[in-house]
Design a protein around this motif. Structure first.
Motif, mmCIF file in Angstrom:
data_model
loop_
_atom_site.group_PDB
_atom_site.id
_atom_site.type_symbol
_atom_site.label_atom_id
_atom_site.label_comp_id
_atom_site.label_asym_id
_atom_site.label_seq_id
_atom_site.Cartn_x
_atom_site.Cartn_y
_atom_site.Cartn_z
ATOM 1 N N ARG A 42 0.837 -1.203 0.000
ATOM 2 C CA ARG A 42 0.000 0.000 0.000
ATOM 3 C C ARG A 42 0.871 1.251 0.000
ATOM 4 N N ILE A 43 1.964 1.239 0.736
ATOM 5 C CA ILE A 43 2.870 2.387 0.767
ATOM 6 C C ILE A 43 3.500 2.585 -0.612
ATOM 7 N N GLY A 44 3.873 1.490 -1.250
ATOM 8 C CA GLY A 44 4.437 1.580 -2.589
ATOM 9 C C GLY A 44 3.441 2.149 -3.586
ATOM 10 N N LEU A 45 2.182 1.758 -3.463
ATOM 11 C CA LEU A 45 1.145 2.274 -4.351
ATOM 12 C C LEU A 45 0.952 3.774 -4.152
ATOM 13 N N ILE A 46 0.921 4.202 -2.904
ATOM 14 C CA ILE A 46 0.749 5.631 -2.612
ATOM 15 C C ILE A 46 1.931 6.428 -3.150
ATOM 16 N N LEU A 47 3.143 5.932 -2.944
ATOM 17 C CA LEU A 47 4.322 6.630 -3.466
ATOM 18 C C LEU A 47 4.311 6.679 -4.989
ATOM 19 N N GLY A 48 3.868 5.589 -5.612
ATOM 20 C CA GLY A 48 3.778 5.569 -7.071
ATOM 21 C C GLY A 48 2.802 6.602 -7.600
ATOM 22 N N ILE A 49 1.667 6.750 -6.915
ATOM 23 C CA ILE A 49 0.679 7.748 -7.335
ATOM 24 C C ILE A 49 1.229 9.154 -7.160
ATOM 25 N N VAL A 50 1.917 9.399 -6.053
ATOM 26 C CA VAL A 50 2.502 10.722 -5.809
ATOM 27 C C VAL A 50 3.540 11.053 -6.881
ATOM 28 N N VAL A 51 4.373 10.100 -7.223
ATOM 29 C CA VAL A 51 5.384 10.320 -8.266
ATOM 30 C C VAL A 51 4.710 10.570 -9.616
ATOM 31 N N ALA A 52 3.661 9.816 -9.923
ATOM 32 C CA ALA A 52 2.966 10.004 -11.199
ATOM 33 C C ALA A 52 2.341 11.390 -11.279
ATOM 34 N N VAL A 53 1.738 11.847 -10.189
ATOM 35 C CA VAL A 53 1.149 13.189 -10.173
ATOM 36 C C VAL A 53 2.229 14.248 -10.336
ATOM 37 N N ALA A 54 3.372 14.053 -9.690
ATOM 38 C CA ALA A 54 4.465 15.016 -9.813
ATOM 39 C C ALA A 54 4.989 15.073 -11.249
ATOM 40 N N VAL A 55 5.095 13.927 -11.899
ATOM 41 C CA VAL A 55 5.575 13.900 -13.289
ATOM 42 C C VAL A 55 4.580 14.598 -14.206
ATOM 43 N N VAL A 56 3.298 14.328 -14.030
ATOM 44 C CA VAL A 56 2.277 14.994 -14.864
ATOM 45 C C VAL A 56 2.296 16.496 -14.627
ATOM 46 N N ALA A 57 2.442 16.912 -13.374
ATOM 47 C CA ALA A 57 2.493 18.343 -13.082
ATOM 48 C C ALA A 57 3.726 18.992 -13.720
ATOM 49 N N ALA A 58 4.857 18.310 -13.670
ATOM 50 C CA ALA A 58 6.080 18.856 -14.280
ATOM 51 C C ALA A 58 5.941 18.969 -15.792
ATOM 52 N N VAL A 59 5.355 17.976 -16.420
ATOM 53 C CA VAL A 59 5.162 18.026 -17.875
ATOM 54 C C VAL A 59 4.207 19.156 -18.240
ATOM 55 N N ALA A 60 3.141 19.303 -17.472
ATOM 56 C CA ALA A 60 2.183 20.383 -17.747
ATOM 57 C C ALA A 60 2.848 21.750 -17.548
ATOM 58 N N TRP A 61 3.654 21.885 -16.507
ATOM 59 C CA TRP A 61 4.345 23.144 -16.238
ATOM 60 C C TRP A 61 5.302 23.492 -17.381
ATOM 61 N N LEU A 62 6.031 22.470 -17.882
ATOM 62 C CA LEU A 62 6.945 22.711 -18.982
ATOM 63 C C LEU A 62 6.195 23.028 -20.277
ATOM 64 N N ALA A 63 5.057 22.383 -20.487
ATOM 65 C CA ALA A 63 4.301 22.607 -21.723
ATOM 66 C C ALA A 63 3.662 23.994 -21.727
ATOM 67 N N LEU A 64 3.226 24.468 -20.581
ATOM 68 C CA LEU A 64 2.548 25.765 -20.511
ATOM 69 C C LEU A 64 3.509 26.934 -20.266
ATOM 70 N N GLY A 65 4.698 26.631 -19.781
ATOM 71 C CA GLY A 65 5.635 27.689 -19.403
ATOM 72 C C GLY A 65 6.531 28.157 -20.473
#
Length: 65
Positions: A42-65
């Motif tokens: 369960r901890i691994g799943l939560i960390l995986g989701i957090v990392v995935a959200v961070a990657v999507v946010a970084a890609v969106a920031w780079l695409a819009l910035g």
């Protein structure tokens, strides 16, 4: 073309049903043991989701910035 679904020889057609029922009867016990064994997956799943959200946010920031 051969019919592969017909029982061959003296096989009991209910044998697979009995094995399936035995499997289903054992399955909840295994799930309970896995659920109470800590929280490793369960901890691994939560960390995986957090990392995935961070990657999507970084890609969106780079695409819009």
């Amino acid at each position: 073309m051969a019919n592969n679904q017909a029982p061959q020889g003296n096989q009991d057609p209910a044998g697979s049903t009995q094995m399936f029922r035995a499997f289903v009867d054992e399955a909840p016990q295994g799930r309970q043991a896995a659920a109470t064994s800590g929280g490793g997956p369960r901890i691994g799943l939560i960390l995986g989701i957090v990392v995935a959200v961070a990657v999507v946010a970084a890609v969106a920031w780079l695409a819009l910035g």
